[in-house]
Scaffold this motif. Structure first.
Motif, mmCIF file in Angstrom:
data_model
loop_
_atom_site.group_PDB
_atom_site.id
_atom_site.type_symbol
_atom_site.label_atom_id
_atom_site.label_comp_id
_atom_site.label_asym_id
_atom_site.label_seq_id
_atom_site.Cartn_x
_atom_site.Cartn_y
_atom_site.Cartn_z
ATOM 1 N N ASN A 33 -0.736 9.743 -12.580
ATOM 2 C CA ASN A 33 -1.912 9.506 -11.741
ATOM 3 C C ASN A 33 -2.408 10.764 -11.048
ATOM 4 N N ASP A 34 -1.648 11.864 -11.151
ATOM 5 C CA ASP A 34 -2.089 13.131 -10.558
ATOM 6 C C ASP A 34 -3.085 13.869 -11.446
ATOM 7 N N ILE A 35 -3.183 13.443 -12.700
ATOM 8 C CA ILE A 35 -4.079 14.122 -13.633
ATOM 9 C C ILE A 35 -5.509 13.654 -13.371
ATOM 10 N N THR A 36 -6.305 14.566 -12.855
ATOM 11 C CA THR A 36 -7.680 14.263 -12.460
ATOM 12 C C THR A 36 -8.659 14.685 -13.551
ATOM 13 N N PRO A 37 -9.913 14.236 -13.457
ATOM 14 C CA PRO A 37 -10.923 14.701 -14.410
ATOM 15 C C PRO A 37 -11.054 16.224 -14.442
ATOM 16 N N SER A 38 -10.876 16.883 -13.284
ATOM 17 C CA SER A 38 -11.004 18.342 -13.259
ATOM 18 C C SER A 38 -9.848 18.998 -14.020
ATOM 19 N N ILE A 39 -8.640 18.426 -13.945
ATOM 20 C CA ILE A 39 -7.508 18.961 -14.697
ATOM 21 C C ILE A 39 -7.727 18.753 -16.196
ATOM 22 N N ALA A 40 -8.206 17.574 -16.554
ATOM 23 C CA ALA A 40 -8.478 17.283 -17.972
ATOM 24 C C ALA A 40 -9.542 18.226 -18.526
ATOM 25 N N ASP A 59 2.988 21.770 -17.911
ATOM 26 C CA ASP A 59 4.191 22.332 -17.297
ATOM 27 C C ASP A 59 3.942 23.736 -16.744
ATOM 28 N N GLU A 60 3.076 24.485 -17.433
ATOM 29 C CA GLU A 60 2.778 25.842 -17.002
ATOM 30 C C GLU A 60 1.814 25.875 -15.821
ATOM 31 N N LYS A 61 0.805 25.002 -15.863
ATOM 32 C CA LYS A 61 -0.255 25.042 -14.847
ATOM 33 C C LYS A 61 0.005 24.113 -13.662
ATOM 34 N N TYR A 62 0.532 22.923 -13.952
ATOM 35 C CA TYR A 62 0.714 21.914 -12.901
ATOM 36 C C TYR A 62 2.082 21.245 -13.025
ATOM 37 N N PRO A 63 3.145 21.973 -12.760
ATOM 38 C CA PRO A 63 4.479 21.375 -12.856
ATOM 39 C C PRO A 63 4.667 20.265 -11.815
ATOM 40 N N GLU A 64 5.511 19.321 -12.146
ATOM 41 C CA GLU A 64 5.873 18.221 -11.247
ATOM 42 C C GLU A 64 4.809 17.135 -11.112
ATOM 43 N N VAL A 65 3.715 17.213 -11.850
ATOM 44 C CA VAL A 65 2.699 16.167 -11.698
ATOM 45 C C VAL A 65 3.173 14.888 -12.384
ATOM 46 N N VAL A 66 2.656 13.753 -11.905
ATOM 47 C CA VAL A 66 2.872 12.462 -12.555
ATOM 48 C C VAL A 66 1.540 12.022 -13.158
ATOM 49 N N VAL A 119 0.828 -1.195 0.000
ATOM 50 C CA VAL A 119 0.000 0.000 0.000
ATOM 51 C C VAL A 119 0.864 1.246 0.000
ATOM 52 N N ASN A 120 1.968 1.227 0.690
ATOM 53 C CA ASN A 120 2.820 2.400 0.821
ATOM 54 C C ASN A 120 3.846 2.510 -0.305
ATOM 55 N N GLU A 121 3.801 1.585 -1.287
ATOM 56 C CA GLU A 121 4.757 1.601 -2.389
ATOM 57 C C GLU A 121 4.038 1.823 -3.714
ATOM 58 N N ARG A 122 3.164 2.794 -3.770
ATOM 59 C CA ARG A 122 2.362 3.067 -4.957
ATOM 60 C C ARG A 122 3.246 3.502 -6.133
ATOM 61 N N VAL A 123 3.022 2.882 -7.295
ATOM 62 C CA VAL A 123 3.822 3.187 -8.478
ATOM 63 C C VAL A 123 3.372 4.518 -9.062
ATOM 64 N N SER A 124 4.347 5.372 -9.382
ATOM 65 C CA SER A 124 4.048 6.655 -10.005
ATOM 66 C C SER A 124 4.751 6.707 -11.361
ATOM 67 N N TYR A 125 3.967 6.852 -12.417
ATOM 68 C CA TYR A 125 4.523 6.888 -13.761
ATOM 69 C C TYR A 125 4.724 8.336 -14.202
ATOM 70 N N GLY A 126 5.945 8.675 -14.586
ATOM 71 C CA GLY A 126 6.206 9.995 -15.113
ATOM 72 C C GLY A 126 5.473 10.197 -16.428
ATOM 73 N N LEU A 127 5.112 11.438 -16.738
ATOM 74 C CA LEU A 127 4.332 11.719 -17.945
ATOM 75 C C LEU A 127 5.079 11.310 -19.212
ATOM 76 N N ASP A 128 6.342 11.663 -19.290
ATOM 77 C CA ASP A 128 7.098 11.359 -20.504
ATOM 78 C C ASP A 128 7.364 9.864 -20.647
ATOM 79 N N ASP A 129 7.595 9.186 -19.527
ATOM 80 C CA ASP A 129 7.791 7.734 -19.579
ATOM 81 C C ASP A 129 6.508 7.040 -20.038
ATOM 82 N N ALA A 130 5.384 7.531 -19.528
ATOM 83 C CA ALA A 130 4.091 6.952 -19.919
ATOM 84 C C ALA A 130 3.837 7.161 -21.411
ATOM 85 N N PHE A 131 4.136 8.365 -21.893
ATOM 86 C CA PHE A 131 3.930 8.626 -23.325
ATOM 87 C C PHE A 131 4.849 7.767 -24.175
#
Length: 347
Positions: free
Chosen positions: A73-80, A64-71, A20-32
């Motif tokens: 899974n941080d992209i929510t429906p409200s951000i989209a 990058d302009e609005k939400y820097p440093e996000v991964v 539970v405490n080792e949640r995988v976080s995928y970087g945006l560029d790696d995911a793309f």
């Protein structure tokens, strides 16, 4: 002890064997990059892959302009949805910097729909790969678009355009032959430029396109008129005499394959010389529009047109049923019951 082990290894959706405490976080560029590599391996066309890169770049610049440093899974429906509104409404550059603010310009509904479709393809992929907890674009719907009239050449505009190339030169004869082929067959410009002598069936007056050459990945046979087939044969003969090693049908004066960029530049110049520039969009695709609309106006049916031009969906073909006021008047004059009745009395 066994209970503690089970609790400690409870899986989180999107993970395989992490705690539970080792949640995988995928970087945006790696995911793309993963998405891009998979689509390339699946045989996606180069143009589609280029669109994926471009549309992703637009999204990344905004993120990058609005939400820097996000991964990922941080992209929510409200951000989209915020990005969706940004595309549809435009933005203000240098917002908050007095004297430097530049009002943004909204993208057209068609462009917004295309970019949204690309993002949906990406996020659907990541969701299927269980790289996301929630698909943030699942509920975003493309904007409604006004159904604009499809712009095609008139017969007179086409006559003026075809009369412009100097057919005493190789380039002029080649250009006119290409335009005749596009207007006679409805081929896409990339399909026409990819043709070799092997695709031309002179005896049956057909062009055989392989599945790899077609946008819908299906082989198709495109009939052409006797006049156009004669021009194609003449061009093939001339190519063979001067450039025996050349494989493509449409080549430059140096024997290299003709490019779509060169075709567009020369066509623009011809449009200006013919005096039709500004009256109609002078582009390779306008020949395709001309063929489709004229085919239907002359009595052709939707289903045969769909097969000839290679539409994967009949809905696309059906758009060519639209007619402008001049088309409607001409059709009415030809098929009006009263006009036909009066013509019968005169006999």
């Amino acid at each position: 002890m066994s209970t503690d082990k089970r609790a400690g290894r409870k899986l989180v959706r999107g993970q395989r064997s992490t705690t539970v405490n080792e949640r995988v976080s995928y970087g945006l560029d790696d995911a793309f990059q993963l998405f891009y590599n998979v689509k390339k391996a699946e045989g996606m066309r180069e143009r589609t892959l280029a669109d994926y890169k471009a549309h992703w770049r637009y999204f990344r610049e905004w993120i990058d302009e609005k939400y820097p440093e996000v991964v990922l899974n941080d992209i929510t429906p409200s951000i989209a949805r915020e990005y969706y509104i940004y595309m549809a409404s435009g933005r203000t550059k240098y917002e908050g910097v007095e004297g430097r603010e530049i009002e943004g310009q909204a993208l057209s509904p068609t462009t917004v729909a295309i970019r949204l479709r690309t993002l949906r393809t990406m996020f659907n992929f990541w969701s299927a790969e269980r790289m996301l907890d929630i698909n943030p674009v699942a509920n975003l719907k493309p904007p409604k678009e006004d159904e604009d009239e499809i712009e095609a050449f008139t017969d007179e505009q086409l006559r003026l355009l075809l009369a412009t190339p100097d057919t005493r030169t190789f380039a002029g004869f080649r250009d006119r032959t290409l335009y005749m082929l596009l207007a006679d067959s409805g081929l896409r410009i990339q399909e026409a430029l990819a043709l070799t002598s092997e695709h031309i069936d002179i005896k049956s007056r057909c062009i055989h396109l392989s599945a790899a050459m077609n946008k819908n990945r299906k082989p198709r046979i495109v009939p052409v008129s006797a006049d156009v087939m004669r021009l194609l044969f003449e061009l093939m003969t001339e190519n063979k005499a001067y450039f025996p090693e050349a494989t493509h049908l449409f080549i430059t004066a140096y024997g290299d394959p003709l490019t779509s960029d060169t075709v567009r530049k020369r066509l623009t110049r011809y449009g200006i010389e013919a005096g039709i520039d500004g009256d109609v969009r002078v582009s390779p695709h306008t020949f395709r529009h001309y063929f489709c609309k004229t085919y239907l106006l002359n009595g052709g049916d939707l289903f045969s047109l769909q097969r000839i031009v290679g539409h994967s969906n009949i809905t696309t073909t059906r758009k060519y049923i639209q007619m402008n006021d001049e088309n409607v008047r001409a059709q009415h004059a030809q098929f009006s019951p009263i006009i036909r009745l009066r013509a019968g009395k005169r006999r």
